[in-house]
Design a protein around this motif. Structure first.
Motif, mmCIF file in Angstrom:
data_model
loop_
_atom_site.group_PDB
_atom_site.id
_atom_site.type_symbol
_atom_site.label_atom_id
_atom_site.label_comp_id
_atom_site.label_asym_id
_atom_site.label_seq_id
_atom_site.Cartn_x
_atom_site.Cartn_y
_atom_site.Cartn_z
ATOM 1 N N LEU A 111 -11.608 -17.822 10.759
ATOM 2 C CA LEU A 111 -10.478 -17.902 9.833
ATOM 3 C C LEU A 111 -10.495 -16.750 8.836
ATOM 4 O O LEU A 111 -9.450 -16.144 8.549
ATOM 5 N N VAL A 112 -11.672 -16.448 8.301
ATOM 6 C CA VAL A 112 -11.774 -15.329 7.357
ATOM 7 C C VAL A 112 -11.426 -14.015 8.041
ATOM 8 O O VAL A 112 -10.711 -13.170 7.484
ATOM 9 N N THR A 113 -11.902 -13.837 9.274
ATOM 10 C CA THR A 113 -11.598 -12.612 10.019
ATOM 11 C C THR A 113 -10.100 -12.484 10.276
ATOM 12 O O THR A 113 -9.526 -11.401 10.134
ATOM 13 N N ALA A 114 -9.457 -13.601 10.656
ATOM 14 C CA ALA A 114 -8.012 -13.570 10.899
ATOM 15 C C ALA A 114 -7.248 -13.228 9.620
ATOM 16 O O ALA A 114 -6.289 -12.437 9.642
ATOM 17 N N LYS A 126 -4.351 -8.822 6.440
ATOM 18 C CA LYS A 126 -4.307 -7.909 5.292
ATOM 19 C C LYS A 126 -4.429 -6.457 5.744
ATOM 20 O O LYS A 126 -3.737 -5.565 5.227
ATOM 21 N N ASP A 127 -5.315 -6.198 6.714
ATOM 22 C CA ASP A 127 -5.484 -4.830 7.225
ATOM 23 C C ASP A 127 -4.208 -4.331 7.899
ATOM 24 O O ASP A 127 -3.806 -3.181 7.712
ATOM 25 N N VAL A 128 -3.568 -5.205 8.678
ATOM 26 C CA VAL A 128 -2.338 -4.807 9.366
ATOM 27 C C VAL A 128 -1.240 -4.483 8.356
ATOM 28 O O VAL A 128 -0.511 -3.484 8.501
ATOM 29 N N LYS A 129 -1.122 -5.292 7.325
ATOM 30 C CA LYS A 129 -0.132 -5.018 6.283
ATOM 31 C C LYS A 129 -0.432 -3.699 5.572
ATOM 32 O O LYS A 129 0.475 -2.912 5.277
ATOM 33 N N SER A 155 0.424 -0.828 8.026
ATOM 34 C CA SER A 155 1.875 -0.636 8.174
ATOM 35 C C SER A 155 2.474 -0.010 6.925
ATOM 36 O O SER A 155 3.351 0.865 7.015
ATOM 37 N N LYS A 156 1.990 -0.413 5.770
ATOM 38 C CA LYS A 156 2.469 0.180 4.525
ATOM 39 C C LYS A 156 2.091 1.650 4.447
ATOM 40 O O LYS A 156 2.886 2.498 4.011
ATOM 41 N N SER A 157 0.882 1.989 4.881
ATOM 42 C CA SER A 157 0.445 3.383 4.876
ATOM 43 C C SER A 157 1.268 4.215 5.852
ATOM 44 O O SER A 157 1.660 5.351 5.545
ATOM 45 N N LEU A 158 1.564 3.657 7.039
ATOM 46 C CA LEU A 158 2.377 4.382 8.018
ATOM 47 C C LEU A 158 3.793 4.603 7.508
ATOM 48 O O LEU A 158 4.381 5.677 7.692
ATOM 49 N N LYS A 159 4.364 3.595 6.859
ATOM 50 C CA LYS A 159 5.710 3.755 6.291
ATOM 51 C C LYS A 159 5.727 4.825 5.220
ATOM 52 O O LYS A 159 6.672 5.629 5.134
ATOM 53 N N SER A 160 4.679 4.850 4.389
ATOM 54 C CA SER A 160 4.609 5.863 3.334
ATOM 55 C C SER A 160 4.490 7.265 3.926
ATOM 56 O O SER A 160 5.160 8.209 3.477
ATOM 57 N N LYS A 161 3.664 7.410 4.961
ATOM 58 C CA LYS A 161 3.524 8.727 5.611
ATOM 59 C C LYS A 161 4.821 9.148 6.295
ATOM 60 O O LYS A 161 5.221 10.318 6.237
ATOM 61 N N TYR A 162 5.491 8.182 6.925
ATOM 62 C CA TYR A 162 6.763 8.498 7.589
ATOM 63 C C TYR A 162 7.816 8.920 6.577
ATOM 64 O O TYR A 162 8.602 9.859 6.811
ATOM 65 N N HIS A 163 7.844 8.230 5.446
ATOM 66 C CA HIS A 163 8.811 8.578 4.398
ATOM 67 C C HIS A 163 8.536 9.976 3.855
ATOM 68 O O HIS A 163 9.472 10.768 3.638
ATOM 69 N N LYS A 164 7.261 10.310 3.646
ATOM 70 C CA LYS A 164 6.919 11.654 3.163
ATOM 71 C C LYS A 164 7.287 12.717 4.186
ATOM 72 O O LYS A 164 7.811 13.781 3.849
ATOM 73 N N PHE A 165 7.015 12.416 5.465
ATOM 74 C CA PHE A 165 7.348 13.364 6.533
ATOM 75 C C PHE A 165 8.860 13.558 6.634
ATOM 76 O O PHE A 165 9.356 14.684 6.792
ATOM 77 N N LYS A 166 9.592 12.474 6.500
ATOM 78 C CA LYS A 166 11.049 12.559 6.577
ATOM 79 C C LYS A 166 11.611 13.325 5.397
ATOM 80 O O LYS A 166 12.525 14.156 5.542
ATOM 81 N N THR A 167 11.054 13.083 4.205
ATOM 82 C CA THR A 167 11.505 13.799 3.009
ATOM 83 C C THR A 167 11.192 15.276 3.120
ATOM 84 O O THR A 167 12.012 16.132 2.767
ATOM 85 N N ALA A 168 9.994 15.606 3.642
ATOM 86 C CA ALA A 168 9.631 17.018 3.811
ATOM 87 C C ALA A 168 10.540 17.697 4.822
ATOM 88 O O ALA A 168 10.967 18.846 4.637
ATOM 89 N N GLY A 169 10.909 17.007 5.909
ATOM 90 C CA GLY A 169 11.825 17.579 6.886
ATOM 91 C C GLY A 169 13.218 17.792 6.335
ATOM 92 O O GLY A 169 13.862 18.810 6.599
#
Length: 198
Positions: free
Chosen positions: A163-166, A171-174, A177-191
């Motif tokens: 249960l603790v691992t799940a 939390k890790d997946v969230k 995903s938040k880190s990927l969205k932030s990187k995508y937003h920065k990449f899109k803004t830079a483009g």
């Protein structure tokens, strides 16, 4: 003679008072030294991620296995609990565990440290040899099955760990995903900025 005796007693009393003051001052200096000494604060952050949780759990499991090995060796080799061999083993493991704990903690907390230190691997090898020795000489020992309540406790422990691992995985997946969205937003803004410059 009486004057000499009184004078000597006075000098002795003064020297004793001086010694007591010296001892008191040394005690105060030692307290101040301990108070002002900066000790390294350990922050394991066990529940910060799934990886950290299982790394700390393995640390706890490992040293419980070290303690359990002492019990197994005592019954396999038929040595009394106060035998010099077992006492020497405990002393040696105490020294090894102190150094291994430091190395393992640095491996966990330092993001630039990508591999375990040699002493940690040596400690694992020693423990593996102890359990291998126990396994090869266990004939006639440990033949009784586990009691039902022991099995129930272990099942409960494994369920809690699952249960603790799940929970930590969600939390890790969230976080990922938040880190990927932030990187995508920065990449899109830079483009978008590069298109404006062109």
């Amino acid at each position: 003679f009486f004057f000499f005796k009184q004078k000597t007693a006075y000098e002795m009393l003064r020297s004793l008072v001086g010694s007591e003051m010296c001892i008191r001052d040394r005690g105060q200096n030692a307290i101040e030294f301990l108070r002002n000494t900066t000790f390294t604060r350990t922050e394991w952050h066990m529940f910060s991620s799934t990886k950290r949780f299982w790394l700390v759990m393995w640390y706890l499991i490992f040293f419980n296995l070290v303690d359990l090995s002492n019990f197994f060796l005592k019954f396999v080799v038929w040595l009394p609990a106060d035998h010099v061999v077992l006492k020497t083993r405990i002393c040696l493991w105490s020294l090894v565990s102190a150094m291994t704990t430091r190395e393992y903690y640095e491996y966990i907390t330092d993001s630039t440290n990508k591999r375990l230190a040699p002493l940690t691997w040596i400690a694992h090898a020693i423990l593996f040899q102890e359990y291998l020795f126990t396994y090869r000489n266990k004939e006639g020992e440990f033949h009784l099955p586990f009691p039902p309540f022991i099995k129930s406790v272990w099942i409960l422990i494994f369920v809690l760990l699952g249960l603790v691992t799940a929970y930590l995985l969600t939390k890790d997946v969230k976080r990922w995903s938040k880190s990927l969205k932030s990187k995508y937003h920065k990449f899109k803004t830079a483009g978008y900025d590069n298109k404006k410059l062109k």
